[in-house]
Write a protein that holds these residues in place. Sequence first.
Motif, PDB file in Angstrom:
ATOM      1  N   THR A  68       6.073   7.281   0.876  1.00 35.85           N
ATOM      2  CA  THR A  68       6.827   6.632  -0.203  1.00 35.85           C
ATOM      3  C   THR A  68       8.311   6.559   0.128  1.00 35.85           C
ATOM      4  OG1 THR A  68       5.211   7.505  -1.784  1.00 35.85           O
ATOM      5  CG2 THR A  68       7.280   6.680  -2.691  1.00 35.85           C
ATOM      6  N   GLY A  69       8.806   7.567   0.851  1.00 34.58           N
ATOM      7  CA  GLY A  69      10.218   7.593   1.216  1.00 34.58           C
ATOM      8  C   GLY A  69      10.624   6.446   2.118  1.00 34.58           C
ATOM      9  N   VAL A  70       9.686   5.896   2.864  1.00 34.62           N
ATOM     10  CA  VAL A  70       9.994   4.741   3.722  1.00 34.62           C
ATOM     11  C   VAL A  70      10.400   3.550   2.858  1.00 34.62           C
ATOM     12  CG1 VAL A  70       9.056   3.089   5.386  1.00 34.62           C
ATOM     13  CG2 VAL A  70       8.431   5.514   5.547  1.00 34.62           C
ATOM     14  N   TYR A  71       9.623   3.293   1.822  1.00 35.77           N
ATOM     15  CA  TYR A  71       9.960   2.190   0.921  1.00 35.77           C
ATOM     16  C   TYR A  71      11.283   2.449   0.209  1.00 35.77           C
ATOM     17  CZ  TYR A  71       5.069   0.777   1.511  1.00 35.77           C
ATOM     18  OH  TYR A  71       3.867   0.383   2.031  1.00 35.77           O
ATOM     19  N   ASP A  72      11.494   3.670  -0.202  1.00 38.01           N
ATOM     20  CA  ASP A  72      12.709   4.005  -0.933  1.00 38.01           C
ATOM     21  C   ASP A  72      13.944   3.826  -0.056  1.00 38.01           C
ATOM     22  OD1 ASP A  72      13.940   5.005  -3.376  1.00 38.01           O
ATOM     23  OD2 ASP A  72      14.410   6.812  -2.228  1.00 38.01           O
ATOM     24  N   ALA A  73      13.845   4.227   1.192  1.00 36.54           N
ATOM     25  CA  ALA A  73      14.979   4.124   2.106  1.00 36.54           C
ATOM     26  C   ALA A  73      15.388   2.681   2.363  1.00 36.54           C
ATOM     27  CB  ALA A  73      14.648   4.811   3.431  1.00 36.54           C
ATOM     28  N   HIS A  74      14.460   1.760   2.206  1.00 35.15           N
ATOM     29  CA  HIS A  74      14.741   0.348   2.457  1.00 35.15           C
ATOM     30  C   HIS A  74      14.881  -0.456   1.165  1.00 35.15           C
ATOM     31  CE1 HIS A  74      13.156   1.725   6.342  1.00 35.15           C
ATOM     32  NE2 HIS A  74      13.893   0.763   6.863  1.00 35.15           N
ATOM     33  N   HIS A 134       0.840  -1.200   0.000  1.00 30.87           N
ATOM     34  CA  HIS A 134       0.000   0.000   0.000  1.00 30.87           C
ATOM     35  C   HIS A 134       0.873   1.247   0.000  1.00 30.87           C
ATOM     36  CE1 HIS A 134      -4.109  -1.490   1.704  1.00 30.87           C
ATOM     37  NE2 HIS A 134      -3.612  -2.348   0.839  1.00 30.87           N
ATOM     38  N   VAL A 135       0.265   2.349  -0.435  1.00 30.18           N
ATOM     39  CA  VAL A 135       0.892   3.648  -0.212  1.00 30.18           C
ATOM     40  C   VAL A 135      -0.199   4.716  -0.168  1.00 30.18           C
ATOM     41  CG1 VAL A 135       1.301   4.312  -2.640  1.00 30.18           C
ATOM     42  CG2 VAL A 135       2.833   5.136  -0.842  1.00 30.18           C
ATOM     43  N   SER A 136      -0.156   5.548   0.853  1.00 28.31           N
ATOM     44  CA  SER A 136      -1.018   6.739   0.964  1.00 28.31           C
ATOM     45  C   SER A 136      -2.473   6.448   0.619  1.00 28.31           C
ATOM     46  CB  SER A 136      -0.466   7.854   0.066  1.00 28.31           C
ATOM     47  OG  SER A 136       0.831   8.213   0.473  1.00 28.31           O
ATOM     48  N   GLU A 137      -3.022   5.409   1.262  1.00 30.17           N
ATOM     49  CA  GLU A 137      -4.416   5.066   0.973  1.00 30.17           C
ATOM     50  C   GLU A 137      -5.380   6.038   1.638  1.00 30.17           C
ATOM     51  OE1 GLU A 137      -7.536   1.300   1.247  1.00 30.17           O
ATOM     52  OE2 GLU A 137      -5.570   1.161   2.201  1.00 30.17           O
ATOM     53  N   ASN A 138      -5.149   6.340   2.898  1.00 22.72           N
ATOM     54  CA  ASN A 138      -6.028   7.273   3.602  1.00 22.72           C
ATOM     55  C   ASN A 138      -5.228   8.055   4.647  1.00 22.72           C
ATOM     56  OD1 ASN A 138      -6.058   5.626   6.112  1.00 22.72           O
ATOM     57  ND2 ASN A 138      -7.142   4.169   4.795  1.00 22.72           N
ATOM     58  N   PRO A 139      -5.753   9.166   5.124  1.00 23.59           N
ATOM     59  CA  PRO A 139      -4.996  10.029   6.043  1.00 23.59           C
ATOM     60  C   PRO A 139      -4.543   9.336   7.325  1.00 23.59           C
ATOM     61  CG  PRO A 139      -6.833  11.243   5.116  1.00 23.59           C
ATOM     62  CD  PRO A 139      -7.006   9.814   4.680  1.00 23.59           C
ATOM     63  N   SER A 140      -5.384   8.464   7.888  1.00 23.33           N
ATOM     64  CA  SER A 140      -4.990   7.796   9.133  1.00 23.33           C
ATOM     65  C   SER A 140      -3.812   6.862   8.918  1.00 23.33           C
ATOM     66  CB  SER A 140      -6.180   7.027   9.715  1.00 23.33           C
ATOM     67  OG  SER A 140      -6.626   6.022   8.813  1.00 23.33           O
ATOM     68  N   GLU A 141      -3.783   6.195   7.778  1.00 21.63           N
ATOM     69  CA  GLU A 141      -2.661   5.310   7.454  1.00 21.63           C
ATOM     70  C   GLU A 141      -1.376   6.114   7.287  1.00 21.63           C
ATOM     71  OE1 GLU A 141      -2.819   1.844   4.396  1.00 21.63           O
ATOM     72  OE2 GLU A 141      -1.944   3.546   3.339  1.00 21.63           O
ATOM     73  N   ILE A 142      -1.477   7.251   6.619  1.00 22.34           N
ATOM     74  CA  ILE A 142      -0.312   8.112   6.415  1.00 22.34           C
ATOM     75  C   ILE A 142       0.224   8.605   7.755  1.00 22.34           C
ATOM     76  CG2 ILE A 142       0.476  10.293   5.406  1.00 22.34           C
ATOM     77  CD1 ILE A 142      -1.688   9.859   3.233  1.00 22.34           C
ATOM     78  N   ALA A 143      -0.675   8.990   8.659  1.00 21.47           N
ATOM     79  CA  ALA A 143      -0.262   9.475   9.978  1.00 21.47           C
ATOM     80  C   ALA A 143       0.416   8.362  10.776  1.00 21.47           C
ATOM     81  CB  ALA A 143      -1.477  10.011  10.731  1.00 21.47           C
ATOM     82  N   PHE A 144      -0.099   7.134  10.656  1.00 22.48           N
ATOM     83  CA  PHE A 144       0.487   6.016  11.384  1.00 22.48           C
ATOM     84  C   PHE A 144       1.890   5.708  10.880  1.00 22.48           C
ATOM     85  CE2 PHE A 144       0.735   1.271  12.088  1.00 22.48           C
ATOM     86  CZ  PHE A 144       0.975   1.371  13.452  1.00 22.48           C
ATOM     87  N   VAL A 145       2.079   5.751   9.562  1.00 22.28           N
ATOM     88  CA  VAL A 145       3.403   5.529   8.990  1.00 22.28           C
ATOM     89  C   VAL A 145       4.378   6.598   9.483  1.00 22.28           C
ATOM     90  CG1 VAL A 145       4.739   5.510   6.848  1.00 22.28           C
ATOM     91  CG2 VAL A 145       2.567   4.302   6.964  1.00 22.28           C
TER      92      VAL A 145
END
Length: 248
Positions: A28-34, A6-17
């Motif tokens: 998206t930067g989390v995936y890129d960093a790894h 997943h990526v940026s599906e909804n605001p709550s998910e983005i906040a949790f990440v």
Amino acid sequence: MAIQTHVSENPSEIAFVKELFPDAPHYTGVYDAHGLLREGTILGHAVHLTDDEVRLIKERNGGIAHCPTSNFNIRSGMANVGKYLDQGIKVGLGTDCSGGYSPSILKTIQDACVTSKMVSLFTSPGRRTQLAQAEGHEHRVMRFEGKHLPIATLLFLATLGGAEVCCLQEKVGNFVVGKEFDALVVSVPGEGGRQREEICSGGNPGVWYHPEDDLPTLLERFLFGGDDRNIKEVYVSGRAVSGWGVRS
């Protein structure tokens, strides 16, 4: 190896990440960093991407699985697919039956169409002006942001677009000679179709058409009114596997 997430599906998910990875510039930067953002990465939803995320996905040649039925059903939002296409990002369609409620790619096409129309309605006048000016400077270059998606584009997303996202465009996705023959044989009247005066109908009463309709019109009628009653044959790798026209 393909990666699906997943990526940026909804605001709550983005906040949790953001809570989990506070030093990351964005989701998206989390995936890129790894090392997880690259060709072969399939990013589901992508509803609330920032401009920086869009640029990064393009740079890494990742793909987006647009899941409009799910996005509507659980109120995630509406992905700006036109913008992604304008940026050259690979986009295909996904049913996401866990968040959505239908495995039908036809339903997904219909909801992708509605999504693009709603996104276009919410495009600000200033942004519309910018897009029109850009399109005017780029002769013969069609832009999609701020507009509803054409029928041909919706068909592309459901076929070759999805193949590109999955890195299978050399094997499937269209009828280029040498590719595997994955196809539907569609009968617009459906099984038992017949002609009533100058209008034809048949096994699916939701699809009506005139005998002189051209191919684009017939395609549109099937995409928005058709279902399994219109699918005469289903081919996978050149083998007929299903459909009311296939004898057991």
